[in-house]
Write a protein that holds these residues in place. Sequence first.
Motif, short mmCIF file in Angstrom:
data_model
loop_
_atom_site.label_atom_id
_atom_site.label_comp_id
_atom_site.label_asym_id
_atom_site.label_seq_id
_atom_site.Cartn_x
_atom_site.Cartn_y
_atom_site.Cartn_z
N VAL A 202 -6.13 -58.09 -15.57
CA VAL A 202 -5.53 -58.13 -14.24
C VAL A 202 -4.33 -57.19 -14.17
O VAL A 202 -4.14 -56.47 -13.18
N ALA A 203 -3.51 -57.20 -15.23
CA ALA A 203 -2.30 -56.37 -15.25
C ALA A 203 -2.57 -54.94 -15.69
O ALA A 203 -1.65 -54.13 -15.73
N HIS A 204 -3.83 -54.62 -16.00
CA HIS A 204 -4.22 -53.26 -16.42
C HIS A 204 -3.48 -52.81 -17.68
O HIS A 204 -2.91 -51.72 -17.72
N LEU A 205 -3.50 -53.67 -18.70
CA LEU A 205 -2.93 -53.30 -19.99
C LEU A 205 -4.03 -52.72 -20.86
O LEU A 205 -5.16 -53.20 -20.88
N ALA A 206 -3.70 -51.66 -21.59
CA ALA A 206 -4.69 -50.99 -22.43
C ALA A 206 -5.24 -51.95 -23.48
O ALA A 206 -4.48 -52.65 -24.15
N GLU A 207 -6.54 -51.96 -23.62
CA GLU A 207 -7.18 -52.85 -24.59
C GLU A 207 -7.66 -52.10 -25.82
O GLU A 207 -8.08 -52.72 -26.80
N THR A 208 -7.61 -50.76 -25.79
CA THR A 208 -8.00 -49.93 -26.93
C THR A 208 -7.01 -48.77 -27.02
O THR A 208 -6.12 -48.61 -26.18
N VAL A 209 -7.19 -47.92 -28.05
CA VAL A 209 -6.32 -46.74 -28.18
C VAL A 209 -6.79 -45.58 -27.32
O VAL A 209 -6.11 -44.56 -27.22
N THR A 210 -7.94 -45.72 -26.67
CA THR A 210 -8.48 -44.61 -25.88
C THR A 210 -7.51 -44.14 -24.80
O THR A 210 -7.30 -42.92 -24.66
N PRO A 211 -6.88 -45.04 -24.02
CA PRO A 211 -5.92 -44.54 -23.02
C PRO A 211 -4.74 -43.78 -23.63
O PRO A 211 -4.25 -42.83 -23.04
N PHE A 212 -4.29 -44.20 -24.81
CA PHE A 212 -3.20 -43.48 -25.46
C PHE A 212 -3.61 -42.05 -25.78
O PHE A 212 -2.86 -41.09 -25.52
N VAL A 213 -4.79 -41.89 -26.36
CA VAL A 213 -5.28 -40.55 -26.70
C VAL A 213 -5.40 -39.71 -25.44
O VAL A 213 -4.98 -38.54 -25.41
N ALA A 214 -5.97 -40.29 -24.39
CA ALA A 214 -6.16 -39.54 -23.15
C ALA A 214 -4.83 -39.10 -22.55
O ALA A 214 -4.66 -37.93 -22.18
N MET A 215 -3.87 -40.02 -22.46
CA MET A 215 -2.59 -39.69 -21.83
C MET A 215 -1.76 -38.75 -22.69
O MET A 215 -1.05 -37.88 -22.18
N ALA A 216 -1.84 -38.90 -24.02
CA ALA A 216 -1.10 -37.98 -24.90
C ALA A 216 -1.58 -36.55 -24.66
O ALA A 216 -0.76 -35.61 -24.53
#
Length: 554
Positions: free
Chosen positions: A223-237
Amino acid sequence: MTDVPAGSAWDVELPDERATLRLARDLAAALRPGDLVTLAGDLGAGKSTLARAVIRTLAGDETLEVPSPTYTLMQIYDHLPVPVVHADLYRVRSADELEEIGFEEAAEGAAVLVEWPERAASVLAADRLEIVMALAPSRGPDARHARLVGHGAFAARLKRMREIRVFLHGAGWGDAVRRPLAGDASSRRYERLSEPGRHAVLMDAPARPDGPPVRGGLPYSRVAHLAETVTPFVAMARALRERGLSAPDILAADLTKGLLIVEDLGDGRVVEGAPPQPIVARYRAAIELLAALHATPLPPRVPVAVRLDHVLPRYDFDAFLIEVELLIDWYLPFRAVALEPGEREAFTALWRDALGAVIGAADDESTNDEAAKSDSAKPDTTKSGMTKPGMTKSEMTWVLRDFHSPNLIWLEGREGLARVGVIDFQDAVIGPAAYDVASLAQDARVDVAEDVELALLGHYVALRRRGDSAFDAKRFARDYAVLGAQRATKILGIFARLAKRDGKPLYLAHMPRVARYLGRCLAHPDLAPLKAWYAAHVPLDDLPLDGLPGGAAR
């Protein structure tokens, strides 16, 4: 040794001292206070050698004297990052003797390394790591074999230890010295990896397990849209680096297992002193970074790898509201406040009205596709345009979400916007531009004086107006007040939860600061109804912090 479930055992060949040191580094990195590690095997099998290597690794001193506890039975190392009790039970005849020497008291709050554990098997904890050492003469005079078995809760931890070892070896960092780095309030762990001439950071972030459903059948994190994997970190980096900003370079990644090796941006800080205070010039540089980023058209979809994209979720009503409700669920109980029937609904309605002025009416909102709602990445099937999605009543952009001093690193050798290193952006969403400005100018970990805050806001507005004469400073000021109040409300709930649920009371020391920020924001005329509700129901003064460890002051 009894049979063990598949996957809970790990056989390690130790052909030489270098291999033993690698295993010691793995063990030292995994140890926590309260752990029990038993070391069994014949005389000369290498039990003491391994225990000494673990203790020296924790101490960061390969020359540290680590005497054998054969005659003293116990050696205590309470000055280490993880206190250690090293015990040798060879001369113990019964478990009763352990009580006589104060073993239980010494072991409280420490990791315990026990040689000859079979002498006191009846008192061993069910959750433990068992290591059996054996000579391996066929492989060489100094060769050993170690069999590690995780019992109880240690089974999963041993599996993770082995995954990290395989990952480090495959990435070319198998012989690196590993030192823990201060983490954040999440379950992620960080280590600095060092080898001659190079260093990096290991990010250990296994996939977040779903919690219980809290709304619409979804857990809080969804609901709060918290990252559940490292994929968003890699994408945003990668996305931030492509725009000339100093996010860490990704050196190695295992997306499935949640392991990354990333560029080490160093220890440069944007604060100084004790207690820490903002280095105003560096906060000003961080504001310039935000102004430049917000003035740039940004896509809602960013690449992770070939034919693999990440879609940034929309910072929507559900996410904002479930965050402010942390105040009701955690902060008010912490302050022994019980709401009357209907007050929760009144609180939510007031926040819905306030947020509606920033993100638009609920029925006007654009919705994300399923990839964004599930915080997952999928193959790119359409080319995303460089647009600012969800333009409603206020400007929408990338919201990095935790843009404050713990996540900003000063890079003295770089120029311009690249001087500000940025980390901890995996929870990025599409949302109002003012959110990250409030995150920095009302830094939850550092006292930002009101005149400094106003100067930072003035600088941001001037930069935005310089690039866009139509920039609406009055609307931005309203957004800043609403989002600053929302963030402060959420943080009060989070800090109370960290103290009560997670046993981290030191976060309570930041509450008075956050309460002051909240008061500044609620002073905005548009928030008068919310200000009245808080005045009636939310105690923000005289926070009961006297019992904090170390005498933390307000």
